[in-house]
Design a protein around this motif. Structure first.
Motif, PDB file in Angstrom:
ATOM      1  N   THR A   1     -13.487  -7.791  -0.416  1.00  0.00           N
ATOM      2  CA  THR A   1     -13.239  -7.753   1.028  1.00  0.00           C
ATOM      3  C   THR A   1     -11.975  -8.526   1.393  1.00  0.00           C
ATOM      4  O   THR A   1     -11.340  -8.242   2.388  1.00  0.00           O
ATOM      5  N   LEU A   2     -11.612  -9.498   0.579  1.00  0.00           N
ATOM      6  CA  LEU A   2     -10.481 -10.372   0.912  1.00  0.00           C
ATOM      7  C   LEU A   2      -9.153  -9.761   0.477  1.00  0.00           C
ATOM      8  O   LEU A   2      -8.167  -9.820   1.186  1.00  0.00           O
TER       9      LEU A   2
ATOM     10  N   PRO B   1      -6.111  -1.919  -9.976  1.00  0.00           N
ATOM     11  CA  PRO B   1      -6.941  -1.216  -8.991  1.00  0.00           C
ATOM     12  C   PRO B   1      -6.213  -0.041  -8.339  1.00  0.00           C
ATOM     13  O   PRO B   1      -5.002  -0.104  -8.137  1.00  0.00           O
ATOM     14  N   PRO B   2      -6.957   1.019  -7.987  1.00  0.00           N
ATOM     15  CA  PRO B   2      -6.352   2.142  -7.270  1.00  0.00           C
ATOM     16  C   PRO B   2      -5.956   1.717  -5.848  1.00  0.00           C
ATOM     17  O   PRO B   2      -6.472   0.728  -5.328  1.00  0.00           O
ATOM     18  N   VAL B   3      -5.062   2.484  -5.245  1.00  0.00           N
ATOM     19  CA  VAL B   3      -4.551   2.139  -3.916  1.00  0.00           C
ATOM     20  C   VAL B   3      -5.685   2.024  -2.888  1.00  0.00           C
ATOM     21  O   VAL B   3      -5.715   1.096  -2.086  1.00  0.00           O
TER      22      VAL B   3
ATOM     23  N   LYS C   1      -7.520  -1.231  -2.578  1.00  0.00           N
ATOM     24  CA  LYS C   1      -6.785  -2.319  -1.924  1.00  0.00           C
ATOM     25  C   LYS C   1      -6.669  -2.099  -0.419  1.00  0.00           C
ATOM     26  O   LYS C   1      -6.228  -2.976   0.305  1.00  0.00           O
ATOM     27  N   SER C   2      -7.028  -0.901   0.057  1.00  0.00           N
ATOM     28  CA  SER C   2      -6.813  -0.569   1.471  1.00  0.00           C
ATOM     29  C   SER C   2      -7.826  -1.274   2.364  1.00  0.00           C
ATOM     30  O   SER C   2      -8.972  -1.505   1.969  1.00  0.00           O
ATOM     31  N   SER C   3      -7.391  -1.605   3.590  1.00  0.00           N
ATOM     32  CA  SER C   3      -8.311  -2.340   4.465  1.00  0.00           C
ATOM     33  C   SER C   3      -9.492  -1.483   4.927  1.00  0.00           C
ATOM     34  O   SER C   3     -10.590  -2.021   5.088  1.00  0.00           O
ATOM     35  N   PRO C   4      -9.340  -0.154   5.145  1.00  0.00           N
ATOM     36  CA  PRO C   4     -10.544   0.610   5.520  1.00  0.00           C
ATOM     37  C   PRO C   4     -11.648   0.512   4.448  1.00  0.00           C
ATOM     38  O   PRO C   4     -12.814   0.286   4.773  1.00  0.00           O
ATOM     39  N   TYR C   5     -11.284   0.653   3.176  1.00  0.00           N
ATOM     40  CA  TYR C   5     -12.305   0.559   2.127  1.00  0.00           C
ATOM     41  C   TYR C   5     -12.920  -0.835   2.121  1.00  0.00           C
ATOM     42  O   TYR C   5     -14.141  -0.998   2.048  1.00  0.00           O
TER      43      TYR C   5
END
Ligand code: FE
Length: 187
Positions: free
Chosen positions: A93-94, A106-108, A111-115
């Motif tokens: 989450t961080l 890690p896949p993009v 790292k995305s904030s929605p995920y």
């Protein structure tokens, strides 16, 4: 972001703090040599060898080191076993903490904030978007990776794979199934 990274890299090289060849070697290692095929071998071994699975669940870094997979971002790993009643999903989450020695970079989307936010708020919704619809009676557990502790999901061995070799089984293990957004592939 790419430009900023390039600018910082150029400055560090210019000032002699880093050797560009060393950077290239690091990037090449994690882009081409270390990746989810490492994790797939670990999972396949756990599927065929009950005592290995026991060691893996008990002390993941030690059991994973039996394959020679060691190093950065893998010092403290925990393996989470999926069962017919429990499905594990990993997020950071961080930021983007991830077990590099077994999964690579890690896949993009990881790292995305929605995920990172939605995996916690609405894990079933996120799984649905990945094409995974879980029955209501399956408990979904969400695990928040940190710099101290990184998680690897041990997906369920697919049905109908009794006759497959360990090597063939490893081919069914996808990166996404070890993050928990998918199940292992069918033969
Ligand atoms: Fe992180």
């Amino acid at each position: 972001m790419t430009l900023r990274v390039k600018a910082i890299e150029s400055l560090l090289v210019e000032k002699g703090y880093v050797d560009p060849a060393a950077l290239d070697a690091l990037v090449d290692t994690y882009e081409n040599k270390v990746g989810p095929r490492n994790g797939a071998q670990v999972v396949a071994r756990a599927w065929v060898d009950a005592s290995y699975k026991e060691r893996l669940l008990e002390n993941a870094p030690k059991a994973i080191a039996e394959f020679g997979y060691l190093g950065l971002q893998g010092e403290h790993m925990v393996v989470l076993e999926n069962t017919p009643k429990v499905h594990n999903l990993v997020v950071c989450t961080l930021c983007s903490c991830y077990p590099w020695p077994v999964l690579g970079l890690p896949p993009v989307w990881y790292k995305s904030s929605p995920y990172r936010s939605r995996a916690v708020i609405d894990p079933r919704g996120v799984l649905r978007e990945f094409g995974l619809e879980l029955p209501e009676d399956v408990e979904v557990r969400v695990w928040d990776s940190t710099a101290e502790l990184r998680y690897l999901v041990l997906p369920e061995r697919p049905a109908g794979t009794e006759g497959l070799s360990e090597k063939e089984l490893a081919e069914l293990v996808t990166r996404d199934s070890m993050i928990g957004v998918a199940k292992a592939g069918k033969p």
